[in-house]
Design a protein around this motif. Sequence first.
Motif, mmCIF file in Angstrom:
data_model
loop_
_atom_site.group_PDB
_atom_site.id
_atom_site.type_symbol
_atom_site.label_atom_id
_atom_site.label_comp_id
_atom_site.label_asym_id
_atom_site.label_seq_id
_atom_site.Cartn_x
_atom_site.Cartn_y
_atom_site.Cartn_z
ATOM 1 N N GLU A 1 0.814 -1.211 0.000
ATOM 2 C CA GLU A 1 0.000 0.000 0.000
ATOM 3 C C GLU A 1 0.848 1.263 0.000
ATOM 4 O O GLU A 1 0.337 2.333 -0.253
ATOM 5 N N ALA A 2 2.118 1.134 0.316
ATOM 6 C CA ALA A 2 2.975 2.315 0.432
ATOM 7 C C ALA A 2 3.202 2.963 -0.929
ATOM 8 O O ALA A 2 3.266 2.288 -1.958
ATOM 9 N N ASN A 3 3.334 4.302 -0.926
ATOM 10 C CA ASN A 3 3.729 5.006 -2.135
ATOM 11 C C ASN A 3 5.189 4.690 -2.417
ATOM 12 O O ASN A 3 6.006 4.602 -1.507
ATOM 13 N N VAL A 4 5.515 4.541 -3.698
ATOM 14 C CA VAL A 4 6.860 4.149 -4.096
ATOM 15 C C VAL A 4 7.404 5.177 -5.075
ATOM 16 O O VAL A 4 6.706 5.610 -5.993
ATOM 17 N N LEU A 5 8.675 5.553 -4.891
ATOM 18 C CA LEU A 5 9.373 6.433 -5.820
ATOM 19 C C LEU A 5 10.508 5.643 -6.454
ATOM 20 O O LEU A 5 11.375 5.119 -5.745
ATOM 21 N N LEU A 6 10.485 5.547 -7.784
ATOM 22 C CA LEU A 6 11.520 4.851 -8.533
ATOM 23 C C LEU A 6 12.450 5.884 -9.151
ATOM 24 O O LEU A 6 11.992 6.785 -9.865
ATOM 25 N N LEU A 7 13.729 5.758 -8.869
ATOM 26 C CA LEU A 7 14.731 6.682 -9.384
ATOM 27 C C LEU A 7 15.680 5.939 -10.313
ATOM 28 O O LEU A 7 16.081 4.810 -10.016
ATOM 29 N N GLY A 8 16.047 6.568 -11.416
ATOM 30 C CA GLY A 8 16.996 5.947 -12.328
ATOM 31 C C GLY A 8 17.027 6.662 -13.657
ATOM 32 O O GLY A 8 16.141 7.449 -13.987
ATOM 33 N N GLU A 9 18.071 6.353 -14.414
ATOM 34 C CA GLU A 9 18.250 6.953 -15.729
ATOM 35 C C GLU A 9 17.130 6.516 -16.670
ATOM 36 O O GLU A 9 16.449 5.522 -16.417
ATOM 37 N N ASN A 10 16.983 7.247 -17.774
ATOM 38 C CA ASN A 10 16.057 6.826 -18.822
ATOM 39 C C ASN A 10 16.477 5.449 -19.322
ATOM 40 O O ASN A 10 17.662 5.170 -19.477
ATOM 41 N N GLY A 11 15.493 4.602 -19.569
ATOM 42 C CA GLY A 11 15.779 3.292 -20.144
ATOM 43 C C GLY A 11 16.191 2.219 -19.154
ATOM 44 O O GLY A 11 16.575 1.128 -19.567
ATOM 45 N N THR A 12 16.113 2.501 -17.851
ATOM 46 C CA THR A 12 16.524 1.492 -16.872
ATOM 47 C C THR A 12 15.421 0.501 -16.547
ATOM 48 O O THR A 12 15.665 -0.475 -15.842
ATOM 49 N N GLY A 13 14.217 0.742 -17.024
ATOM 50 C CA GLY A 13 13.124 -0.187 -16.775
ATOM 51 C C GLY A 13 12.256 0.183 -15.592
ATOM 52 O O GLY A 13 11.646 -0.683 -14.964
ATOM 53 N N LYS A 14 12.166 1.485 -15.298
ATOM 54 C CA LYS A 14 11.354 1.915 -14.149
ATOM 55 C C LYS A 14 9.886 1.517 -14.323
ATOM 56 O O LYS A 14 9.243 1.109 -13.360
ATOM 57 N N GLU A 15 9.371 1.611 -15.540
ATOM 58 C CA GLU A 15 7.976 1.215 -15.752
ATOM 59 C C GLU A 15 7.790 -0.280 -15.513
ATOM 60 O O GLU A 15 6.785 -0.709 -14.920
ATOM 61 N N LEU A 16 8.735 -1.092 -15.943
ATOM 62 C CA LEU A 16 8.643 -2.538 -15.699
ATOM 63 C C LEU A 16 8.668 -2.839 -14.205
ATOM 64 O O LEU A 16 7.934 -3.714 -13.726
ATOM 65 N N VAL A 17 9.501 -2.115 -13.461
ATOM 66 C CA VAL A 17 9.542 -2.292 -12.011
ATOM 67 C C VAL A 17 8.204 -1.899 -11.405
ATOM 68 O O VAL A 17 7.664 -2.601 -10.540
ATOM 69 N N ALA A 18 7.640 -0.784 -11.866
ATOM 70 C CA ALA A 18 6.339 -0.338 -11.359
ATOM 71 C C ALA A 18 5.261 -1.388 -11.628
ATOM 72 O O ALA A 18 4.445 -1.689 -10.753
ATOM 73 N N ARG A 19 5.249 -1.941 -12.834
ATOM 74 C CA ARG A 19 4.260 -2.963 -13.169
ATOM 75 C C ARG A 19 4.436 -4.211 -12.299
ATOM 76 O O ARG A 19 3.461 -4.815 -11.858
ATOM 77 N N GLU A 20 5.671 -4.580 -12.040
ATOM 78 C CA GLU A 20 5.929 -5.760 -11.208
ATOM 79 C C GLU A 20 5.479 -5.521 -9.765
ATOM 80 O O GLU A 20 4.905 -6.412 -9.134
ATOM 81 N N ILE A 21 5.742 -4.324 -9.246
ATOM 82 C CA ILE A 21 5.262 -3.989 -7.900
ATOM 83 C C ILE A 21 3.743 -4.108 -7.860
ATOM 84 O O ILE A 21 3.176 -4.690 -6.933
#
Length: 188
Positions: A1-21
């Motif tokens: 339930e916690a809000n999550v902030l993903l940090l990283g360069e463009n192209g590191t797969g932040k959206e994929l990490v978000a979808r997996e979470i």
Amino acid sequence: EANVLLLGENGTGKELVAREIHHRSARSHGPFIHVDMGAVPEGLFEAEVFGHEKGAFTDAREQRIGRFELAGGGTLFLDEIGNLSLAMQAKLLTTLQSRTVFRVGGKEPVPVDIRLISATNSPLKDMVSRNRFREDLLFRINTVEIQVPPLRERGEDIVLLATHFLKHFTKKYGREKLGLARDAKRAL
């Protein structure tokens, strides 16, 4: 339930990490709504994110549900949150604090039930010190902060990714099962 902030360069797969979470969370039964904040013009921010009522502005011919409401019961992913102007940040903060939205032209608050995941390649803490990002918003969005390293720092993932894409495209194009030769793996 916690809000999550993903940090990283463009192209590191932040959206994929978000979808997996999202898929591994208790909200996986709900929608995953992705909003690229860098692509939302400031003049359309409120209507796009919070929605609008019929007649709220010239072309508002019908009521439109915003992204917060669409994500109800699921996850709202705000990509490139560092691109928001201070004015848009204030509106977003108000919504996150109250857990309600006001559609443009609306008079009644609409409750929202979302889990927020945000991502950026911008140095938000530096932006806070330069008064370009609200400290209270940063506090609100980063209950859990995850640094997503670039692929050059995750060499062991290269063969895994290559194998994944080889399987995906073999199936997609109806090819016989293909694999990576030992020399190809070593080269990767």
